[in-house]
Design a protein around this motif. Structure first.
Motif, PDB file in Angstrom:
ATOM      1  N   UNK A  49       0.863  -1.185   0.000  1.00 39.70           N
ATOM      2  CA  UNK A  49       0.000   0.000   0.000  1.00 39.70           C
ATOM      3  C   UNK A  49       0.898   1.233   0.000  1.00 39.70           C
ATOM      4  N   UNK A  50       0.275   2.380  -0.116  1.00 43.17           N
ATOM      5  CA  UNK A  50       0.985   3.657  -0.055  1.00 43.17           C
ATOM      6  C   UNK A  50       0.534   4.458   1.168  1.00 43.17           C
ATOM      7  N   UNK A  51       0.125   3.759   2.199  1.00 42.91           N
ATOM      8  CA  UNK A  51      -0.511   4.360   3.358  1.00 42.91           C
ATOM      9  C   UNK A  51       0.254   5.534   3.955  1.00 42.91           C
ATOM     10  N   UNK A  52       1.574   5.481   4.033  1.00 40.27           N
ATOM     11  CA  UNK A  52       2.324   6.517   4.742  1.00 40.27           C
ATOM     12  C   UNK A  52       3.183   7.393   3.840  1.00 40.27           C
ATOM     13  N   UNK A  53       3.033   7.277   2.540  1.00 39.48           N
ATOM     14  CA  UNK A  53       3.769   8.127   1.622  1.00 39.48           C
ATOM     15  C   UNK A  53       5.185   7.658   1.349  1.00 39.48           C
ATOM     16  N   UNK A  54       5.886   8.450   0.560  1.00 40.76           N
ATOM     17  CA  UNK A  54       7.223   8.086   0.079  1.00 40.76           C
ATOM     18  C   UNK A  54       8.288   8.067   1.162  1.00 40.76           C
ATOM     19  N   UNK A  55       8.090   8.797   2.243  1.00 41.24           N
ATOM     20  CA  UNK A  55       9.102   8.873   3.301  1.00 41.24           C
ATOM     21  C   UNK A  55       8.493   8.511   4.645  1.00 41.24           C
ATOM     22  N   UNK A  56       7.633   7.506   4.660  1.00 41.65           N
ATOM     23  CA  UNK A  56       6.877   7.162   5.858  1.00 41.65           C
ATOM     24  C   UNK A  56       7.403   5.990   6.651  1.00 41.65           C
ATOM     25  N   UNK A  57       8.709   5.805   6.690  1.00 40.31           N
ATOM     26  CA  UNK A  57       9.240   4.631   7.392  1.00 40.31           C
ATOM     27  C   UNK A  57       8.913   4.654   8.881  1.00 40.31           C
TER      28      UNK A  57
END
Length: 166
Positions: A49-57
């Motif tokens: 999924x893309x739940x937390x965006x490109x820098x959402x570690x």
């Protein structure tokens, strides 16, 4: 997923049998691994999924452990978080990292945190921050290495909080 649940059940059973010595500063490793298994099971529901965006570690790790950036790892705070754990003697600089361990890496584009699956693979949020189009093209993926691309392992530590809220 069936294998993951089997591992989770086995680790939980082991953790329930192991008791911490009276002088121990924290729970034994088996309990920490069982705690991490809960986070891995929760994190697996967020993969692809893309739940937390490109820098959402950090956001991915926090969600897997039932935390937020307010009471878990602050956004853009992965390396500072690791250094606090390492200063308390809880950091480890060599792999392999056990199931559920927080694995920290650093590269020219910033810092990163993953969750060890205990088999040499890592659950990660914000993968497209590493390089757009990597893997399946989603932000939350399984990575084959803690040393992906220009990022290199700094260390790992057990999560300092419970994944189950107790």
């Amino acid at each position: 997923m069936k294998r993951l649940l089997s591992v989770l059940g086995s680790v939980t059973a082991i953790a329930c049998v192991v008791a911490a010595p009276a002088h121990a500063a924290g729970p034994p490793d088996a309990v920490k691994i069982a705690n991490g298994a809960v986070a891995v099971a929760r994190g697996s529901t967020l993969l692809h999924t893309n739940t937390f965006g490109r820098y959402g570690c950090e956001d991915f790790v926090d969600a897997a452990y039932g935390r937020t950036t307010a009471n878990g790892i602050p956004h853009d705070g992965a390396m500072a978080f690791y250094h606090r754990l390492a200063a308390r003697g809880e950091g480890h600089s060599r792999l392999p990292a056990p199931l559920g361990a927080l694995v920290f890496s650093q590269g020219e584009d910033g810092d990163h945190v993953d969750i060890s699956m205990g088999n040499g693979q890592y659950m990660s949020g914000g993968v497209q921050g590493f390089g757009p189009g990597w893997g399946d093209g989603t932000n939350n993926q399984i990575l084959p290495s803690a040393n992906l691309g220009h990022w290199h392992l700094v260390g790992w530590a057990f999560a300092p909080w419970s994944a189950t809220g107790f």
